[in-house]
Each structure stands twice: as structure tokens, then as C-alpha cells.
Design a protein around this motif. Structure first.
Motif, PDB file in Angstrom:
ATOM      1  N   LYS A 256       0.757  -1.396  -0.044  1.00 37.11           N
ATOM      2  CA  LYS A 256       0.097   0.091   0.197  1.00 37.11           C
ATOM      3  C   LYS A 256       0.956   1.410   0.279  1.00 37.11           C
ATOM      4  CE  LYS A 256      -4.024  -1.692   2.042  1.00 37.11           C
ATOM      5  NZ  LYS A 256      -4.933  -1.985   3.267  1.00 37.11           N
ATOM      6  N   ILE A 257       1.990   1.353   0.987  1.00 35.44           N
ATOM      7  CA  ILE A 257       3.175   2.245   0.519  1.00 35.44           C
ATOM      8  C   ILE A 257       3.606   2.479  -0.728  1.00 35.44           C
ATOM      9  CG2 ILE A 257       4.505   2.921   1.692  1.00 35.44           C
ATOM     10  CD1 ILE A 257       4.531   1.592   4.373  1.00 35.44           C
TER      11      ILE A 257
ATOM     12  N   ASP B 227      15.177   2.724  -0.441  1.00 29.23           N
ATOM     13  CA  ASP B 227      16.288   3.352   1.460  1.00 29.23           C
ATOM     14  C   ASP B 227      14.509   3.943   2.019  1.00 29.23           C
ATOM     15  OD1 ASP B 227      18.124   2.393   0.967  1.00 29.23           O
ATOM     16  OD2 ASP B 227      18.960   3.599  -0.047  1.00 29.23           O
ATOM     17  N   GLU B 228      14.030   4.444   0.675  1.00 28.90           N
ATOM     18  CA  GLU B 228      12.450   5.614   0.752  1.00 28.90           C
ATOM     19  C   GLU B 228      11.708   5.021   1.844  1.00 28.90           C
ATOM     20  OE1 GLU B 228       9.495   9.501   0.365  1.00 28.90           O
ATOM     21  OE2 GLU B 228      11.330   8.483  -0.929  1.00 28.90           O
ATOM     22  N   LEU B 229      10.560   3.842   1.018  1.00 30.70           N
ATOM     23  CA  LEU B 229      10.191   2.920   0.990  1.00 30.70           C
ATOM     24  C   LEU B 229      10.101   2.031   2.353  1.00 30.70           C
ATOM     25  CD1 LEU B 229       7.459   0.565   0.200  1.00 30.70           C
ATOM     26  CD2 LEU B 229       9.095  -0.250  -0.351  1.00 30.70           C
ATOM     27  N   TYR B 230      11.870   1.987   2.759  1.00 29.62           N
ATOM     28  CA  TYR B 230      12.212   1.529   3.804  1.00 29.62           C
ATOM     29  C   TYR B 230      11.916   2.045   5.187  1.00 29.62           C
ATOM     30  CZ  TYR B 230      15.451  -0.580   7.778  1.00 29.62           C
ATOM     31  OH  TYR B 230      15.441  -1.284   9.123  1.00 29.62           O
ATOM     32  N   THR B 231      12.364   3.024   5.672  1.00 32.53           N
ATOM     33  CA  THR B 231      11.952   3.995   5.957  1.00 32.53           C
ATOM     34  C   THR B 231      10.548   3.917   6.726  1.00 32.53           C
ATOM     35  OG1 THR B 231      14.242   5.589   5.527  1.00 32.53           O
ATOM     36  CG2 THR B 231      12.309   6.897   6.725  1.00 32.53           C
TER      37      THR B 231
ATOM     38  N   ARG C 234       5.585   2.489   9.983  1.00 26.32           N
ATOM     39  CA  ARG C 234       4.533   1.983  10.433  1.00 26.32           C
ATOM     40  C   ARG C 234       4.693   0.881  10.980  1.00 26.32           C
ATOM     41  NH1 ARG C 234       1.453   4.257   5.446  1.00 26.32           N
ATOM     42  NH2 ARG C 234       1.902   5.910   4.675  1.00 26.32           N
ATOM     43  N   PHE C 235       5.810   0.250  11.179  1.00 30.83           N
ATOM     44  CA  PHE C 235       6.379  -0.753  11.717  1.00 30.83           C
ATOM     45  C   PHE C 235       5.608  -1.821  11.565  1.00 30.83           C
ATOM     46  CE2 PHE C 235       5.320   2.186  15.272  1.00 30.83           C
ATOM     47  CZ  PHE C 235       6.361   1.728  16.200  1.00 30.83           C
TER      48      PHE C 235
ATOM     49  N   THR D  57      13.603  -8.406   6.580  1.00 32.11           N
ATOM     50  CA  THR D  57      12.313  -8.495   6.013  1.00 32.11           C
ATOM     51  C   THR D  57      11.881  -7.644   4.717  1.00 32.11           C
ATOM     52  OG1 THR D  57      12.496  -8.712   8.773  1.00 32.11           O
ATOM     53  CG2 THR D  57      10.491  -8.358   7.695  1.00 32.11           C
ATOM     54  N   LEU D  58      12.202  -6.701   5.092  1.00 25.20           N
ATOM     55  CA  LEU D  58      11.822  -5.946   3.563  1.00 25.20           C
ATOM     56  C   LEU D  58      11.475  -6.616   2.332  1.00 25.20           C
ATOM     57  CD1 LEU D  58       9.994  -3.528   2.426  1.00 25.20           C
ATOM     58  CD2 LEU D  58      12.284  -2.378   2.055  1.00 25.20           C
TER      59      LEU D  58
END
Length: 368
Positions: free
Chosen positions: A290-291, A308-312, A317-318, A325-326
Motif C-alpha cells: 500500500k505504501i 531506502d525511502e520505502l524501508y524508512t 509504521r512498524f 524483512t523488507l
């Protein structure tokens, strides 16, 4: 005798040796072959509307024989009604759509009952709304009967939509209703369909079928449909009386809600297919997707979302606890071709979803 035993032993040894040799030879040949790099998406398929139009124009065959077969089933209508009155549930199985047959039975032979129909071939069904509708229908029957009998109406009660499932089922089972001749027939097309296939819904349907004021007529089409139920559900709650009624009728209505494998999906179909895949993943994986989808919709001119932005954002959002994991979620997305990677102009890798804007919006609506 000893000579016979010796020859038999030699024969069995040769058979076993031949089997072993063939097994290892097959394994050796199989391992030497090159694996195909082709994907299902590489197949040149036709447009969905064109394929549906072609299938609709297929001429039926053996019409006279099928008509005689259906007429034979219609002669069983009185027997089916008698079995419903005895407390059995009717389960129809066999090749071909049984929708028309069951609806004809309901309209022709169940005229003294109120009938509620569930289309299990739909993708989603709210089972509580079905139970509320059954309770309201039974309540209307009860009020009408008491009004005609004595002129007194039942006392006001709590609205059914505010009751719990246990209270609704207790009402349908007769704890508050004395009249045993108030009966509702529940018709379920494809009780093994995608909208009814989960364990909780099947448990509620089984409890419904065992209620004293409910009778059930259902159909199944999946070969593994009996695996949905345990022994108690089959013999005590549903109390099925199985009928093999192949109709050889096409699944015209039921097939409208399923994608055609040989056809290119349109926008709605692409979104629906992707939604089915996402619903099989964990909630955290859906959250990560969704992100990415929201970023792509809000930045239509960009080439994609930086990893990197997706990971942050996912970590804030936990949804993930580490880069590992990502990466596992991204691997799953890529395996299903939900997400792809391309090189940004500044040299870093970016992620994007290979769907048009309208399809992506529909997909977000589906999974939300």
C-alpha cells in the motif's frame, strides 16, 4: 520347489534392478535438460471480451438428451420436498451448473416456504447480513401468523442488526419462536465458492442448517468441497442428503466473476487478480504494498519509489523490523510480478507497480 524359488528370486532381482536403473536414468536425463525461462505472461492471449463473446456463441449439443435428464430430476421434486420436511439438507453435485435446476425446484416446489438465496460464486459475502435477513423474515412470518390467529402481536424486541450471531442463531433455532411450521428455505449456489470457503463462514452455515426453522438446499462444484466440513457438520448439522445431478449446463453466470486464463485482463480484471494474490499475503506485506501504491499515485511523474525511502516509511509504521524483512516482502512481490525494479536517472534502484493509474486505484479499493 527350491529350483522354483531360486528362479523367482532371480526374476525379482532383475525387476528391481531394471526399475532402479530406469529411475536413475530418468533423473540423469531430467537434470540435463535446460529449464525454460518463459513465463505465463509471455503467452500471446486474446482479448477477454472477444473470448467471452466466442464462448457465448458455442452451440449446445445433445439438447434432447439433456432435456430428458432434467425432466428426470424434476420428477424427484416431491421426494426432495419430503426430505427437507424430514430435516435433511439437500446437496447437489455433478458436472454442469445447477443454478437453474435449483431455482426451478424452489419456484415450483417450495411455494409454501419463504426462500432466501445466497450466490456463493460471488467474491465476497457478508454472512451476518444473511443471518439478519433470515431472522427478519422469520419475525415477519411470526407476526403475520399471530395477527391472523388471535389479533395479538409479539412484544417489541431488540433490532436484529444489533444482535450478536449467537443471539440470531438462537432465535432461528426456536428459542423465542414456538410455531414450528414457520420455516425458511435457504438456497446456496456454490456453497464451496470463494465467498463462503473460509472455516468461520462454513461453521455459521452449518449452525444455520441445524436451526429448527431453517432448511437448506445447496450445490457444490469443487472436487475438494467435502474437505470443508468435519464429521459433525456433515452428519449432524448440515445432515446432507447427497444427490448426483449432472446437468452439463455451462457456468454462464458463475463464470462472469472469475478471470479467463486465456484472455488479456482489462483494468478491473487486472486489479482483481492482483487483489487475490495480495489477500494471500500477510497484513504487513499488504501494508508495504500500500505504501508503494500510494507513493506511485501521488508521484505519477517519477520513475518509481526508492528502496531506502520505502524501508524508512515501512519501519516507521512498524511493518518491517529490518532490511532483510523488507527484501523478503519484495521478493514475494516480484515473484508474483506485482512489483518491478528499474534504474533511476541518479543511479539508484526504484520500485514501481506495473499497473495503470485506474487499475492501481481499483486495487487499493479492493485490498482496503
Amino acid at each position: 520347489m527350491d529350483l522354483f524359488c531360486a528362479r523367482w528370486r532371480v526374476y525379482m532381482d532383475e525387476e528391481e534392478f531394471g526399475f532402479s536403473r530406469n529411475y536413475f536414468l530418468a533423473k540423469e536425463l531430467g537434470g540435463s535438460r535446460k529449464k525454460s525461462t518463459q513465463k505465463i505472461s509471455d503467452i500471446n492471449v486474446v482479448d477477454e471480451q472477444e473470448l467471452r463473446a466466442a464462448t457465448a456463441n458455442i452451440e449446445p449439443k445433445h439438447e434432447k438428451e439433456i432435456e430428458a435428464l432434467i425432466n428426470g430430476y424434476k420428477s424427484l421434486y416431491p421426494k426432495w420436498v419430503f426430505e427437507l420436511r424430514c430435516g435433511f439438507g439437500l446437496l447437489m453435485y455433478g458436472f454442469g451448473s445447477k443454478k437453474s435446476l435449483i431455482e426451478d425446484f424452489a419456484s415450483a416446489a417450495l411455494t409454501e416456504y419463504s426462500v432466501v438465496v445466497i450466490n456463493g460464486y460471488l467474491q465476497s459475502i457478508n454472512i451476518k447480513q444473511v443471518v439478519i435477513a433470515l431472522a427478519e423474515l422469520l419475525w415477519d412470518q411470526l407476526k403475520a401468523k399471530r395477527r391472523n390467529a388471535s389479533g395479538t402481536l409479539p412484544k417489541d424486541q431488540q433490532p436484529f442488526n444489533a444482535r450478536s450471531m449467537d443471539d440470531l442463531l438462537a432465535f432461528l433455532n426456536g428459542s423465542e419462536v414456538d410455531e414450528k411450521d414457520c420455516v425458511i428455505c435457504l438456497v446456496v449456489h456454490n456453497i464451496d465458492g470463494p465467498g463462503l470457503r473460509d472455516s468461520e463462514t462454513q461453521q455459521y452455515l452449518a449452525q444455520l442448517a441445524s436451526c429448527s426453522h431453517i432448511r437448506i438446499v445447496a450445490s457444490v462444484d469443487h472436487v475438494n468441497a467435502p474437505l470443508l466440513w468435519d464429521k459433525k457438520m456433515v452428519h449432524t448439522q448440515f445432515n446432507w442428503y447427497w444427490y448426483h445431478v449432472p446437468t452439463f449446463a455451462p457456468y454462464k453466470v458463475e463464470g462472469l466473476f472469475f478471470p479467463l486464463i486465456l484472455a488479456h485482463g482489462n483494468t478491473a480484471q487486472s486489479a482483481k487478480t492482483a487483489a487475490i494474490v495480495l489477500q494471500s499475503l500477510t497484513p504487513n506485506a499488504q501494508g508495504v504494498f500500500k505504501i508503494l501504491a500510494e507513493y506511485q499515485l501521488s508521484h505519477p511523474d517519477e520513475e518509481g519509489m526508492p528502496i531506502d525511502e520505502l524501508y524508512t516509511i515501512s519501519r516507521e509504521r512498524f511493518l518491517v523490523s529490518s532490511q532483510v524483512t523488507l527484501n523478503s516482502h519484495l521478493t514475494e512481490f516480484k515473484d508474483h510480478e506485482l512489483v518491478k525494479t528499474r534504474r533511476h536517472s541518479d543511479g539508484q534502484d526504484c520500485l514501481y507497480i506495473p499497473l495503470a493509474t485506474d487499475a492501481l486505484e481499483k486495487l487499493l479499493t479492493e485490498i482496503s
